[in-house]
Design an enzyme around this catalytic site. Structure first.
Site, PDB file in Angstrom:
ATOM      1  N   ARG A 113      -2.400  -3.040  17.105  1.00 44.95           N
ATOM      2  CA  ARG A 113      -1.611  -2.308  16.096  1.00 44.95           C
ATOM      3  C   ARG A 113      -0.233  -1.885  16.611  1.00 44.95           C
ATOM      4  NH1 ARG A 113      -4.808  -4.739  14.536  1.00 44.95           N
ATOM      5  NH2 ARG A 113      -6.750  -4.193  13.525  1.00 44.95           N
ATOM      6  N   SER A 142      -6.710   3.006   6.839  1.00 46.73           N
ATOM      7  CA  SER A 142      -7.215   3.784   7.982  1.00 46.73           C
ATOM      8  C   SER A 142      -6.081   4.634   8.531  1.00 46.73           C
ATOM      9  CB  SER A 142      -7.698   2.864   9.097  1.00 46.73           C
ATOM     10  OG  SER A 142      -8.767   2.094   8.637  1.00 46.73           O
ATOM     11  N   GLU A 165      -2.488   5.702  13.042  1.00 46.59           N
ATOM     12  CA  GLU A 165      -2.059   4.323  12.807  1.00 46.59           C
ATOM     13  C   GLU A 165      -0.908   4.341  11.804  1.00 46.59           C
ATOM     14  OE1 GLU A 165      -5.128   1.324  12.376  1.00 46.59           O
ATOM     15  OE2 GLU A 165      -4.127   0.552  10.595  1.00 46.59           O
TER      16      GLU A 165
HETATM   17  P1  FAD Z   1       5.158  -0.491   5.406  1.00 42.80           P
HETATM   18  O1  FAD Z   1       4.052   0.491   5.225  1.00 42.80           O
HETATM   19  O2  FAD Z   1       6.135  -0.620   4.304  1.00 42.80           O
HETATM   20  O3  FAD Z   1       5.936  -0.148   6.737  1.00 42.80           O
HETATM   21  C1  FAD Z   1       5.247   0.049   7.958  1.00 42.80           C
HETATM   22  C2  FAD Z   1       6.267  -0.101   9.096  1.00 42.80           C
HETATM   23  O4  FAD Z   1       6.677  -1.462   9.154  1.00 42.80           O
HETATM   24  C3  FAD Z   1       7.523   0.723   8.848  1.00 42.80           C
HETATM   25  O5  FAD Z   1       7.916   1.323  10.043  1.00 42.80           O
HETATM   26  C4  FAD Z   1       8.546  -0.300   8.403  1.00 42.80           C
HETATM   27  O6  FAD Z   1       9.857   0.085   8.760  1.00 42.80           O
HETATM   28  C5  FAD Z   1       8.095  -1.528   9.165  1.00 42.80           C
HETATM   29  N1  FAD Z   1       8.491  -2.765   8.492  1.00 42.80           N
HETATM   30  C6  FAD Z   1       8.146  -3.175   7.241  1.00 42.80           C
HETATM   31  N2  FAD Z   1       8.723  -4.360   6.966  1.00 42.80           N
HETATM   32  C7  FAD Z   1       9.433  -4.719   8.066  1.00 42.80           C
HETATM   33  C8  FAD Z   1      10.275  -5.805   8.404  1.00 42.80           C
HETATM   34  N3  FAD Z   1      10.516  -6.803   7.540  1.00 42.80           N
HETATM   35  N4  FAD Z   1      10.862  -5.825   9.630  1.00 42.80           N
HETATM   36  C9  FAD Z   1      10.650  -4.821  10.516  1.00 42.80           C
HETATM   37  N5  FAD Z   1       9.896  -3.739  10.249  1.00 42.80           N
HETATM   38  C10 FAD Z   1       9.294  -3.697   9.045  1.00 42.80           C
HETATM   39  N6  FAD Z   1      -3.868  -2.624   8.281  1.00 42.80           N
HETATM   40  C11 FAD Z   1      -4.532  -3.448   9.129  1.00 42.80           C
HETATM   41  O7  FAD Z   1      -4.009  -3.813  10.189  1.00 42.80           O
HETATM   42  N7  FAD Z   1      -5.791  -3.898   8.819  1.00 42.80           N
HETATM   43  C12 FAD Z   1      -6.417  -3.545   7.671  1.00 42.80           C
HETATM   44  O8  FAD Z   1      -7.538  -3.984   7.438  1.00 42.80           O
HETATM   45  C13 FAD Z   1      -5.740  -2.685   6.755  1.00 42.80           C
HETATM   46  N8  FAD Z   1      -6.321  -2.313   5.594  1.00 42.80           N
HETATM   47  C14 FAD Z   1      -5.645  -1.485   4.740  1.00 42.80           C
HETATM   48  C15 FAD Z   1      -6.253  -1.105   3.536  1.00 42.80           C
HETATM   49  C16 FAD Z   1      -5.602  -0.282   2.637  1.00 42.80           C
HETATM   50  C17 FAD Z   1      -6.268   0.119   1.354  1.00 42.80           C
HETATM   51  C18 FAD Z   1      -4.283   0.184   2.946  1.00 42.80           C
HETATM   52  C19 FAD Z   1      -3.536   1.049   1.978  1.00 42.80           C
HETATM   53  C20 FAD Z   1      -3.668  -0.193   4.138  1.00 42.80           C
HETATM   54  C21 FAD Z   1      -4.343  -1.011   5.051  1.00 42.80           C
HETATM   55  N9  FAD Z   1      -3.758  -1.408   6.260  1.00 42.80           N
HETATM   56  C22 FAD Z   1      -4.432  -2.237   7.119  1.00 42.80           C
HETATM   57  C23 FAD Z   1      -2.434  -0.910   6.632  1.00 42.80           C
HETATM   58  C24 FAD Z   1      -1.257  -1.789   6.178  1.00 42.80           C
HETATM   59  O9  FAD Z   1      -1.590  -2.634   5.113  1.00 42.80           O
HETATM   60  C25 FAD Z   1      -0.715  -2.607   7.344  1.00 42.80           C
HETATM   61  O10 FAD Z   1      -0.322  -1.749   8.387  1.00 42.80           O
HETATM   62  C26 FAD Z   1       0.494  -3.468   6.945  1.00 42.80           C
HETATM   63  O11 FAD Z   1       0.806  -4.297   8.030  1.00 42.80           O
HETATM   64  C27 FAD Z   1       1.713  -2.615   6.599  1.00 42.80           C
HETATM   65  O12 FAD Z   1       2.670  -3.465   5.992  1.00 42.80           O
HETATM   66  P2  FAD Z   1       3.695  -2.908   4.896  1.00 42.80           P
HETATM   67  O13 FAD Z   1       4.564  -4.027   4.483  1.00 42.80           O
HETATM   68  O14 FAD Z   1       2.982  -2.178   3.837  1.00 42.80           O
HETATM   69  O15 FAD Z   1       4.545  -1.921   5.810  1.00 42.80           O
END
Ligand code: FAD
Length: 306
Positions: free
Chosen positions: A176, A226, A296
């Site tokens: 992560r 999580s 996380e």
């Molecule tokens: P955001 O939440 O929008 O941003 C997170 C971080 O990433 C921020 O700091 C942002 O600045 C950075 N970021 C976003 N885009 C970029 C980019 N293009 N370049 C550089 N930095 C960037 N995660 C898991 O690992 N496994 C799981 O099974 C999992 N299950 C989930 C289930 C649910 C119901 C939810 C709500 C979340 C879950 N997550 C899980 C968490 C989440 O989906 C992941 O962490 C995902 O990778 C976040 O991506 P995002 O685009 O939503 O990022």
């Protein structure tokens, strides 16, 4: 305070329909809570991304990247400066055993495209609701798979607005985490190296993982997934459950009754309440079991002015 010169420059770069002021960020977040962004920009080309970074540097204005909003809590006072979202850069293209997905594409859709192309390796990502950029940022993973296993290379923009082609090994992907935040990289696209597979077998794995997710996770409420990383030797959800915290509520935020590792926005919670509940869970688990729960989910933005 809104700086109109910055607004005009952003419109010049990304055009009017892609620049919003005082945008409510809760509409872009899975938690459905938090404040507003001064500027919310959705560029449509890599060059626009580069120009926006250069503008932020020149004007010395704060700059934040928002992906699909599934791993972020934004405080109730919102975010000053520019928030950039790459949701309009969302193409996914297959090429032999590889798939290249732009950063604003959903990792779920990338995994579905792999199924469509009969490529195996991305099944683990079929229920992770983030963007490709967000998935690389934190080396997203589930059910024994992670981005590190399949990412071959990526294109990023660095702090100076320059494009870089990087091999996956250069991102220091680990549980992560990656070096993307330390380097201030903006991910523009990722290329995944997969294996030829059988459509029915890939689909069966994806169906099974989806069933597991839907039966165990409180997907009926807004949440950030999580909240905590897995502490070495323990499971965060089990520690929280054994601390008697399931159902604990602060304002509209509640430790999920279905999965103790989730905090849900049950009734119009504020970010302040949600964060207070996270801190309460951390303090209680530390007191009962001596284990430090590391978040996380990322918390950013400003508190409400009193
Ligand atoms: P955001 O939440 O929008 O941003 C997170 C971080 O990433 C921020 O700091 C942002 O600045 C950075 N970021 C976003 N885009 C970029 C980019 N293009 N370049 C550089 N930095 C960037 N995660 C898991 O690992 N496994 C799981 O099974 C999992 N299950 C989930 C289930 C649910 C119901 C939810 C709500 C979340 C879950 N997550 C899980 C968490 C989440 O989906 C992941 O962490 C995902 O990778 C976040 O991506 P995002 O685009 O939503 O990022």
């Amino acid at each position: 305070m809104i700086n109109h010169h910055v607004y005009e420059e952003l419109v010049r770069i990304a055009s009017k329909q892609n620049v919003l002021m005082n945008e409510c960020l809760k509409d872009h977040l899975y938690t459905k809570l938090g404040g507003k962004a001064d500027f919310f920009v959705t560029p449509e080309t890599y060059e626009q991304v580069q120009q926006i970074v250069k503008l932020a540097n020149k004007e010395n204005i704060a700059f934040t990247l928002l992906g699909n909003g599934s791993n972020l809590i934004i405080k109730d006072g919102g975010i000053r400066g520019i928030v950039m979202n790459l949701g309009k850069l969302n193409k996914i293209a297959g090429n032999g055993l590889k798939i290249t997905a732009q950063s604003g594409a959903r990792i779920i859709d990338t995994s579905r495209e792999a199924l469509h192309l009969r490529l195996t390796g991305l099944e683990f990502a079929c229920g992770i609701p983030g963007s490709v950029g967000g998935a690389l940022y934190m080396n997203a993973g589930a059910y024994g798979g992670e981005i590190k296993d399949v990412l071959e290379s990526c294109i990023v923009v660095d702090r100076n607005g320059e494009l870089l082609n990087l091999a996956a090994e250069e991102l220091a992907l680990d549980y992560r985490t990656s070096n993307i935040p330390d380097n201030g990289y903006i991910v523009l696209e990722g290329t995944f190296a997969l294996q030829a597979g059988d459509y029915e077998e890939i689909k069966a794995v994806m169906d099974d993982l989806t069933f597991k997710r839907e039966s165990k996770q409180p997907l009926e409420y807004p949440s950030c997934g999580s909240v905590f990383k897995r502490p070495p030797g323990y499971f965060a959800g089990k520690l929280i459950q054994d601390s008697g915290l399931q159902g604990k509520q602060i304002g509209g935020a509640q430790v999920s009754l279905k999965h103790a590792g989730f905090i849900v926005n049950k009734e119009n919670a504020t970010a302040t309440e949600y964060i207070e509940l996270i801190q309460h869970v951390q303090a209680t688990v530390k007191e009962k079991f001596g284990v430090r729960l590391e978040r996380e989910v990322r918390i950013i933005g400003e508190d409400l002015e009193k």
